[in-house]
Design a protein around this motif. Structure first.
Motif, PDB file in Angstrom:
ATOM      1  N   ALA A   1       0.837  -1.205   0.000  1.00  0.00           N
ATOM      2  CA  ALA A   1       0.000   0.000   0.000  1.00  0.00           C
ATOM      3  C   ALA A   1       0.869   1.251   0.000  1.00  0.00           C
ATOM      4  CB  ALA A   1      -0.915  -0.003   1.224  1.00  0.00           C
ATOM      5  N   PHE A   2       1.902   1.251   0.832  1.00  0.00           N
ATOM      6  CA  PHE A   2       2.812   2.397   0.908  1.00  0.00           C
ATOM      7  C   PHE A   2       3.523   2.617  -0.429  1.00  0.00           C
ATOM      8  CE2 PHE A   2       7.262   3.711   1.479  1.00  0.00           C
ATOM      9  CZ  PHE A   2       7.074   4.979   2.016  1.00  0.00           C
TER      10      PHE A   2
ATOM     11  N   ILE B   1       5.569   5.331   7.608  1.00  0.00           N
ATOM     12  CA  ILE B   1       5.324   3.907   7.367  1.00  0.00           C
ATOM     13  C   ILE B   1       6.059   3.051   8.395  1.00  0.00           C
ATOM     14  CG2 ILE B   1       7.209   3.643   5.697  1.00  0.00           C
ATOM     15  CD1 ILE B   1       3.772   1.850   5.740  1.00  0.00           C
ATOM     16  N   ILE B   2       7.226   3.483   8.836  1.00  0.00           N
ATOM     17  CA  ILE B   2       7.927   2.741   9.892  1.00  0.00           C
ATOM     18  C   ILE B   2       7.085   2.729  11.160  1.00  0.00           C
ATOM     19  CG2 ILE B   2       9.911   2.821  11.458  1.00  0.00           C
ATOM     20  CD1 ILE B   2      11.566   3.814   9.047  1.00  0.00           C
TER      21      ILE B   2
ATOM     22  N   SER C   1      -3.492   9.912  -5.391  1.00  0.00           N
ATOM     23  CA  SER C   1      -2.739   8.703  -5.057  1.00  0.00           C
ATOM     24  C   SER C   1      -3.455   7.909  -3.967  1.00  0.00           C
ATOM     25  CB  SER C   1      -1.318   9.066  -4.612  1.00  0.00           C
ATOM     26  OG  SER C   1      -1.299   9.690  -3.359  1.00  0.00           O
ATOM     27  N   LEU C   2      -4.032   8.592  -2.995  1.00  0.00           N
ATOM     28  CA  LEU C   2      -4.762   7.901  -1.929  1.00  0.00           C
ATOM     29  C   LEU C   2      -6.030   7.252  -2.459  1.00  0.00           C
ATOM     30  CD1 LEU C   2      -2.731   9.440  -0.115  1.00  0.00           C
ATOM     31  CD2 LEU C   2      -4.621   9.918   1.455  1.00  0.00           C
ATOM     32  N   VAL C   3      -6.738   7.961  -3.330  1.00  0.00           N
ATOM     33  CA  VAL C   3      -7.991   7.426  -3.884  1.00  0.00           C
ATOM     34  C   VAL C   3      -7.715   6.201  -4.749  1.00  0.00           C
ATOM     35  CG1 VAL C   3      -9.882   7.906  -5.489  1.00  0.00           C
ATOM     36  CG2 VAL C   3      -9.221   9.619  -3.792  1.00  0.00           C
TER      37      VAL C   3
ATOM     38  N   LEU D   1      -4.160   0.355   7.634  1.00  0.00           N
ATOM     39  CA  LEU D   1      -4.036   0.290   6.173  1.00  0.00           C
ATOM     40  C   LEU D   1      -4.242   1.676   5.559  1.00  0.00           C
ATOM     41  CD1 LEU D   1      -3.539  -1.511   3.759  1.00  0.00           C
ATOM     42  CD2 LEU D   1      -5.995  -2.047   3.713  1.00  0.00           C
ATOM     43  N   VAL D   2      -5.228   2.425   6.066  1.00  0.00           N
ATOM     44  CA  VAL D   2      -5.442   3.799   5.599  1.00  0.00           C
ATOM     45  C   VAL D   2      -4.199   4.644   5.869  1.00  0.00           C
ATOM     46  CG1 VAL D   2      -6.774   5.926   5.958  1.00  0.00           C
ATOM     47  CG2 VAL D   2      -7.957   3.728   5.834  1.00  0.00           C
ATOM     48  N   ALA D   3      -3.596   4.452   7.055  1.00  0.00           N
ATOM     49  CA  ALA D   3      -2.390   5.210   7.416  1.00  0.00           C
ATOM     50  C   ALA D   3      -1.214   4.837   6.519  1.00  0.00           C
ATOM     51  CB  ALA D   3      -2.032   4.973   8.878  1.00  0.00           C
ATOM     52  N   ALA D   4      -1.116   3.562   6.136  1.00  0.00           N
ATOM     53  CA  ALA D   4      -0.042   3.135   5.234  1.00  0.00           C
ATOM     54  C   ALA D   4      -0.196   3.791   3.870  1.00  0.00           C
ATOM     55  CB  ALA D   4      -0.041   1.613   5.099  1.00  0.00           C
ATOM     56  N   VAL D   5      -1.432   3.868   3.387  1.00  0.00           N
ATOM     57  CA  VAL D   5      -1.694   4.543   2.117  1.00  0.00           C
ATOM     58  C   VAL D   5      -1.344   6.027   2.235  1.00  0.00           C
ATOM     59  CG1 VAL D   5      -3.475   5.182   0.446  1.00  0.00           C
ATOM     60  CG2 VAL D   5      -3.481   2.890   1.463  1.00  0.00           C
TER      61      VAL D   5
END
Length: 443
Positions: free
Chosen positions: A339-340, A431-432, A356-358, A382-386
């Motif tokens: 995802a990232f 992401i970390i 990019s998020l969408v 998962l939303v945060a990774a995106v």
């Protein structure tokens, strides 16, 4: 792979042309847009229309906001209001921590307000904080830009995280997403403070030197100085949260209208009028004229970046990324990393964080449940990774890059070396943090 190579070469062309050969970004952005369009087989007539539409659509979205924000900034500077607010901010955070002060203010403002609008509104304050503390204005500008950018990509109600949550079926968990975004914000603030001091201290900005004291008789009060900033921010904030609060239709319409950045900043211009009595050589008409002059180069470069981004979006980039999945479900850390990386690639290639998020969240939606992401906390991660990927990296095809560089006085080369790298580091730190939280919560 051909499409990826074309996009990477176009980005390299812009970066090298501006940083190494000192060519004007407008020319390079237009040439890159034409080159990508022709190389990917877009019909010539459609390509010309896409470039014009991309230029016009972006200016239609933020052009007047940039102009009105510039006018407000001129009045705040010439009346001494920015100096008064800077004094108050430094009393709160101490004069030894200007980067932390601006990063923190940016992070708070960036929750409800688009980072572009937030930077425009607060750029004069950033410059006066730098003047009061004796640091390079690049330090406070990078702090402000990074703080705004962090919450813009991670914390609803900004459109990107909201759209990602909707695509992934995480709308019922917006509270968790907001809380998780605020947690990830903390290491970002520390990173931004360190990087702004490290990268910004040696940079020389091209802002014109002005002696505010010569144009003012007595500084306005703190409350009068804050009104043109707080009122538009408050209106935009209420409008942003209105959809989450479920306001009745009779209130939702007026709130949405008044909270539109264009209307909010137009009101802010009129709220600046009382400040002009503290300036001995400026009227509202003069402030508007100077604001238009300052906004001109920013509008041209922002529109050109929009044209380049529109051509990139017209390529089959999303289909290429979708093919990478190969119909296989990922799990755990693998899905978060994918995802990232996907969001980071789309952000770097297309320039738009929201897009990019969408796109990334839409591609991942069919695989989230298969990968075991079915609880509120897992979907929030998962939303945060995106969102973390959506930070990587702001450069020539991103309107925010031009807003930050032009309003702060950074030339293109220094903006790449400081702000673009900062956004890359912010994405990596984010992401970390997401991965550490996932592993910790899995134990």
């Amino acid at each position: 792979m051909y499409l990826i190579a074309v996009i990477l070469l176009s980005i390299l062309f812009i970066v090298v042309g501006t940083a190494r050969f000192k060519q004007h970004p407008l020319l390079l952005l237009l040439l890159a847009a034409l080159g990508v369009g022709l190389a990917t087989g877009q019909p010539a007539t459609d390509l010309i229309r896409t470039i014009g539409r991309g230029f016009g659509d972006l200016l239609g979205a933020i052009g007047l906001v940039v102009v009105l924000g510039s006018v407000v900034g001129v009045v705040l500077e010439q009346s001494g209001a920015a100096q008064r607010i800077a004094d108050a901010v430094l009393r709160l955070f101490s004069e030894k921590r200007p980067a932390l002060a601006m990063a923190s203010i940016g992070a708070v403002v960036g929750i409800p307000v688009f980072c572009d609008s937030g930077f425009i509104i607060l750029s004069k304050l950033s410059q006066h904080v730098a003047k009061r503390t004796g640091v390079s204005p690049a330090v406070t500008s990078l702090g402000l830009a990074g703080g705004l950018y962090t919450t813009h990509t991670l914390v609803p109600p900004t459109p990107g995280p909201i759209a990602a949550a909707g695509n992934l079926g995480a709308e019922p968990y917006l509270g968790i997403i907001i809380g998780l975004g605020l947690v990830i914000m903390l290491p970002n603030i520390l990173l931004i403070t360190w990087w702004a001091r490290r990268a910004g201290s040696s940079l020389t900005l091209s802002l014109p030197e002005k002696d505010t004291a010569e144009s003012t008789t007595q500084l306005p009060s703190l409350s009068a100085s804050m009104i043109p900033i707080l009122v538009p921010l408050l209106l935009i904030t209420v409008a942003s949260f209105g959809s989450l609060l479920g306001l009745p239709e009779s209130l939702a319409g007026p709130v949405s209208f008044l909270g539109n950045p264009l209307i909010a900043l137009l009101l802010a211009v009129f709220l600046c009028v009382p400040l002009l009595r503290h300036s001995t050589n400026s009227t509202l008409t003069q402030a508007i004229s100077e604001g238009i002059v300052q906004a001109g180069p920013i509008l041209v470069l922002t529109g050109a970046g929009g044209a380049f981004g529109a051509v990139l979006k017209a390529t089959p980039l999303a289909e290429v990324v979708s093919g990478w999945l190969g119909g296989e479900a990922l799990s755990g850390v693998g899905l978060l990393l994918f995802a990232f990386c996907t969001a980071a690639f789309l952000k770097t290639a297309q320039g738009s964080t929201t897009s990019s998020l969408v796109i990334t969240s839409s591609l991942l939606a069919p695989f989230a449940v298969q990968a075991g992401f079915d609880t509120g906390l897992e979907l929030a991660l998962l939303v945060a990774a995106v969102g973390s990927g959506g930070m990587v990296a702001s450069h020539a095809n991103d309107s925010y890059f031009w807003v930050v560089s032009q309003f702060s006085g950074l030339n293109s080369r220094d903006a790449y070396r400081s702000f673009t790298i900062q956004t890359l580091l912010q994405g990596l730190v984010s992401i970390i943090t997401v991965l550490l939280l996932y592993l910790l919560l899995q134990v």
